[in-house]
Design a protein around this motif. Sequence first.
Motif, PDB file in Angstrom:
ATOM      1  N   LEU A   1      11.834   6.017  -8.506  1.00  0.00           N
ATOM      2  CA  LEU A   1      12.764   7.146  -8.463  1.00  0.00           C
ATOM      3  C   LEU A   1      12.408   8.229  -9.484  1.00  0.00           C
ATOM      4  O   LEU A   1      12.525   9.428  -9.212  1.00  0.00           O
ATOM      5  CB  LEU A   1      14.187   6.652  -8.719  1.00  0.00           C
ATOM      6  N   PHE A   2      11.965   7.793 -10.685  1.00  0.00           N
ATOM      7  CA  PHE A   2      11.745   8.748 -11.780  1.00  0.00           C
ATOM      8  C   PHE A   2      10.270   8.920 -12.123  1.00  0.00           C
ATOM      9  O   PHE A   2       9.925   9.342 -13.217  1.00  0.00           O
ATOM     10  CB  PHE A   2      12.525   8.290 -13.017  1.00  0.00           C
ATOM     11  N   GLN A   3       9.394   8.622 -11.152  1.00  0.00           N
ATOM     12  CA  GLN A   3       7.969   8.716 -11.429  1.00  0.00           C
ATOM     13  C   GLN A   3       7.506  10.157 -11.670  1.00  0.00           C
ATOM     14  O   GLN A   3       6.505  10.385 -12.368  1.00  0.00           O
ATOM     15  CB  GLN A   3       7.181   8.112 -10.263  1.00  0.00           C
ATOM     16  N   ASP A   4       8.233  11.124 -11.125  1.00  0.00           N
ATOM     17  CA  ASP A   4       7.844  12.527 -11.347  1.00  0.00           C
ATOM     18  C   ASP A   4       8.301  13.038 -12.703  1.00  0.00           C
ATOM     19  O   ASP A   4       7.814  14.063 -13.185  1.00  0.00           O
ATOM     20  CB  ASP A   4       8.434  13.418 -10.239  1.00  0.00           C
ATOM     21  N   SER A   5       9.243  12.330 -13.307  1.00  0.00           N
ATOM     22  CA  SER A   5       9.790  12.767 -14.596  1.00  0.00           C
ATOM     23  C   SER A   5       9.074  12.136 -15.778  1.00  0.00           C
ATOM     24  O   SER A   5       9.014  12.743 -16.855  1.00  0.00           O
ATOM     25  CB  SER A   5      11.289  12.415 -14.671  1.00  0.00           C
ATOM     26  N   VAL A   6       8.545  10.946 -15.581  1.00  0.00           N
ATOM     27  CA  VAL A   6       7.886  10.226 -16.675  1.00  0.00           C
ATOM     28  C   VAL A   6       6.461   9.903 -16.247  1.00  0.00           C
ATOM     29  O   VAL A   6       6.239   9.272 -15.202  1.00  0.00           O
ATOM     30  CB  VAL A   6       8.640   8.922 -17.026  1.00  0.00           C
ATOM     31  N   SER A   7       5.500  10.305 -17.046  1.00  0.00           N
ATOM     32  CA  SER A   7       4.098  10.228 -16.631  1.00  0.00           C
ATOM     33  C   SER A   7       3.617   8.801 -16.400  1.00  0.00           C
ATOM     34  O   SER A   7       2.776   8.551 -15.541  1.00  0.00           O
ATOM     35  CB  SER A   7       3.213  10.909 -17.676  1.00  0.00           C
ATOM     36  N   TRP A   8       4.141   7.848 -17.181  1.00  0.00           N
ATOM     37  CA  TRP A   8       3.634   6.478 -17.067  1.00  0.00           C
ATOM     38  C   TRP A   8       4.414   5.617 -16.081  1.00  0.00           C
ATOM     39  O   TRP A   8       4.104   4.447 -15.882  1.00  0.00           O
ATOM     40  CB  TRP A   8       3.622   5.799 -18.442  1.00  0.00           C
ATOM     41  N   PHE A   9       5.436   6.175 -15.429  1.00  0.00           N
ATOM     42  CA  PHE A   9       6.233   5.392 -14.478  1.00  0.00           C
ATOM     43  C   PHE A   9       5.448   4.913 -13.252  1.00  0.00           C
ATOM     44  O   PHE A   9       5.750   3.852 -12.721  1.00  0.00           O
ATOM     45  CB  PHE A   9       7.470   6.181 -14.059  1.00  0.00           C
ATOM     46  N   PRO A  10       4.455   5.677 -12.768  1.00  0.00           N
ATOM     47  CA  PRO A  10       3.651   5.123 -11.663  1.00  0.00           C
ATOM     48  C   PRO A  10       2.989   3.794 -12.031  1.00  0.00           C
ATOM     49  O   PRO A  10       2.884   2.897 -11.193  1.00  0.00           O
ATOM     50  CB  PRO A  10       2.605   6.214 -11.413  1.00  0.00           C
ATOM     51  N   TYR A  11       2.562   3.667 -13.285  1.00  0.00           N
ATOM     52  CA  TYR A  11       1.974   2.399 -13.724  1.00  0.00           C
ATOM     53  C   TYR A  11       3.054   1.324 -13.892  1.00  0.00           C
ATOM     54  O   TYR A  11       2.796   0.137 -13.684  1.00  0.00           O
ATOM     55  CB  TYR A  11       1.223   2.609 -15.034  1.00  0.00           C
ATOM     56  N   ALA A  12       4.262   1.758 -14.239  1.00  0.00           N
ATOM     57  CA  ALA A  12       5.373   0.813 -14.336  1.00  0.00           C
ATOM     58  C   ALA A  12       5.700   0.216 -12.972  1.00  0.00           C
ATOM     59  O   ALA A  12       6.123  -0.943 -12.871  1.00  0.00           O
ATOM     60  CB  ALA A  12       6.599   1.501 -14.927  1.00  0.00           C
ATOM     61  N   SER A  13       5.496   1.010 -11.911  1.00  0.00           N
ATOM     62  CA  SER A  13       5.771   0.493 -10.566  1.00  0.00           C
ATOM     63  C   SER A  13       4.818  -0.634 -10.214  1.00  0.00           C
ATOM     64  O   SER A  13       5.212  -1.628  -9.594  1.00  0.00           O
ATOM     65  CB  SER A  13       5.686   1.617  -9.534  1.00  0.00           C
ATOM     66  N   ILE A  14       3.545  -0.496 -10.625  1.00  0.00           N
ATOM     67  CA  ILE A  14       2.591  -1.585 -10.388  1.00  0.00           C
ATOM     68  C   ILE A  14       3.007  -2.819 -11.188  1.00  0.00           C
ATOM     69  O   ILE A  14       2.991  -3.946 -10.674  1.00  0.00           O
ATOM     70  CB  ILE A  14       1.165  -1.166 -10.780  1.00  0.00           C
ATOM     71  N   SER A  15       3.399  -2.622 -12.432  1.00  0.00           N
ATOM     72  CA  SER A  15       3.859  -3.744 -13.245  1.00  0.00           C
ATOM     73  C   SER A  15       5.078  -4.403 -12.614  1.00  0.00           C
ATOM     74  O   SER A  15       5.200  -5.635 -12.603  1.00  0.00           O
ATOM     75  CB  SER A  15       4.205  -3.267 -14.661  1.00  0.00           C
TER      76      SER A  15
ATOM     77  N   ASN B   1       0.832  -1.216   0.000  1.00  0.00           N
ATOM     78  CA  ASN B   1       0.000   0.000   0.000  1.00  0.00           C
ATOM     79  C   ASN B   1       0.857   1.251   0.000  1.00  0.00           C
ATOM     80  O   ASN B   1       0.561   2.233  -0.690  1.00  0.00           O
ATOM     81  CB  ASN B   1      -0.929  -0.006   1.214  1.00  0.00           C
ATOM     82  N   ASP B   2       1.934   1.223   0.807  1.00  0.00           N
ATOM     83  CA  ASP B   2       2.827   2.384   0.861  1.00  0.00           C
ATOM     84  C   ASP B   2       3.560   2.565  -0.465  1.00  0.00           C
ATOM     85  O   ASP B   2       3.786   3.693  -0.911  1.00  0.00           O
ATOM     86  CB  ASP B   2       3.851   2.207   1.986  1.00  0.00           C
ATOM     87  N   ILE B   3       3.945   1.436  -1.093  1.00  0.00           N
ATOM     88  CA  ILE B   3       4.648   1.524  -2.378  1.00  0.00           C
ATOM     89  C   ILE B   3       3.745   2.144  -3.429  1.00  0.00           C
ATOM     90  O   ILE B   3       4.140   3.053  -4.169  1.00  0.00           O
ATOM     91  CB  ILE B   3       5.114   0.123  -2.826  1.00  0.00           C
ATOM     92  N   PHE B   4       2.492   1.688  -3.485  1.00  0.00           N
ATOM     93  CA  PHE B   4       1.566   2.239  -4.461  1.00  0.00           C
ATOM     94  C   PHE B   4       1.198   3.683  -4.123  1.00  0.00           C
ATOM     95  O   PHE B   4       0.971   4.493  -5.018  1.00  0.00           O
ATOM     96  CB  PHE B   4       0.310   1.374  -4.534  1.00  0.00           C
ATOM     97  N   GLY B   5       1.162   3.977  -2.828  1.00  0.00           N
ATOM     98  CA  GLY B   5       0.927   5.367  -2.432  1.00  0.00           C
ATOM     99  C   GLY B   5       2.057   6.267  -2.882  1.00  0.00           C
ATOM    100  O   GLY B   5       1.830   7.405  -3.319  1.00  0.00           O
ATOM    101  N   SER B   6       3.293   5.771  -2.781  1.00  0.00           N
ATOM    102  CA  SER B   6       4.450   6.542  -3.255  1.00  0.00           C
ATOM    103  C   SER B   6       4.396   6.758  -4.754  1.00  0.00           C
ATOM    104  O   SER B   6       4.967   7.714  -5.281  1.00  0.00           O
ATOM    105  CB  SER B   6       5.744   5.805  -2.886  1.00  0.00           C
ATOM    106  N   ALA B   7       3.701   5.848  -5.436  1.00  0.00           N
ATOM    107  CA  ALA B   7       3.555   5.972  -6.889  1.00  0.00           C
ATOM    108  C   ALA B   7       2.351   6.834  -7.264  1.00  0.00           C
ATOM    109  O   ALA B   7       1.862   6.766  -8.396  1.00  0.00           O
ATOM    110  CB  ALA B   7       3.415   4.587  -7.503  1.00  0.00           C
ATOM    111  N   LYS B   8       1.871   7.629  -6.287  1.00  0.00           N
ATOM    112  CA  LYS B   8       0.795   8.617  -6.509  1.00  0.00           C
ATOM    113  C   LYS B   8      -0.578   7.986  -6.688  1.00  0.00           C
ATOM    114  O   LYS B   8      -1.472   8.577  -7.300  1.00  0.00           O
ATOM    115  CB  LYS B   8       1.102   9.510  -7.728  1.00  0.00           C
TER     116      LYS B   8
END
Length: 299
Positions: free
Chosen positions: A183-197, A120-127
């Motif tokens: 680390l780079f979720q603020d720089s690349v718009s789709w990186f939050p979804y990459a974290s879930i993957s 939950n915290d990891i996904f929260g960090s991913a916005k």
Amino acid sequence: MSEIMGSSDMWPILLALTAFPAVFQLLLLPFCPESPRYLLVAKGQRAKAAAALNKLRGTHDIDRELNEIMREFEEMQREPTVRWVDLVGQRQLRVPLVIALVIQMSQQLSGINAVTYYSNDIFGSAKFSPSQSTYATIGVGGVNLLMTIVSIPLMDRLGRRTLHLAGLVGMTVFSVLLSLSLLFQDSVSWFPYASISGVVLFVVFFSIGPGSIPWFIMTEMIPMSARGKAVSLAVLTNFFCNFLVGLFFPILQESLGYYSFLVFASLLAVFSLFTYLKMPETKNKTVDQVLAVVLGTPQ
């Protein structure tokens, strides 16, 4: 989930529901066959042992396995009782025990519990919102269950060593990708979804090998005379590593932030190398055959 008893009023009922799996198992227990080893060795009932083994294996070609069980038991009877000090002092016990313990460590120090405890915290960090994080965590649990079921037939087809090594290597790759996506979720718009993957694929590779193989691999490479003591040490090692991850991961996360998963990636790389160099394949092999490989002795 707040929609399903996840509230301050309903959580006691939700907690009580955990009794149902235990009750279900108790109801099914009378339909489970008795242990063939127990029937053959302790009771001397070969016919009943054969029937139980036939039910478990789904084949009538079980004489070889029954004979192997009896042979192991007769050899154990001729051997002196294994003491705790013998697990370290005797090379034929020490080497497979060390391999088994490292395999147990690879399960817990892989970071799988850091992912499950703090998903939950990891996904929260991913916005992700709290609600989205909860649904994502439930999805990860479902993937874990599904891939564990899928891995069962693969073990006898591909082998224990192959699956365990593939699982560790895959987890190494996706723990690095998970760290980079955070680390780079603020720089690349789709990186939050990459974290879930990254989390999902990390769990997939855990489920196909490191999730289950450490629990039974030692019974396939440690002699019966030492198996009880060896298994108890393995369980102790597994739960101790579990405790360490639960205790220190929050500290690690606070100190290193998103780089914390690179620590697990480093450990996974070491475990992958150890598995490649030291872990034997036990599929369709007797304990003596596996020991011959582990100790480098001719059969």
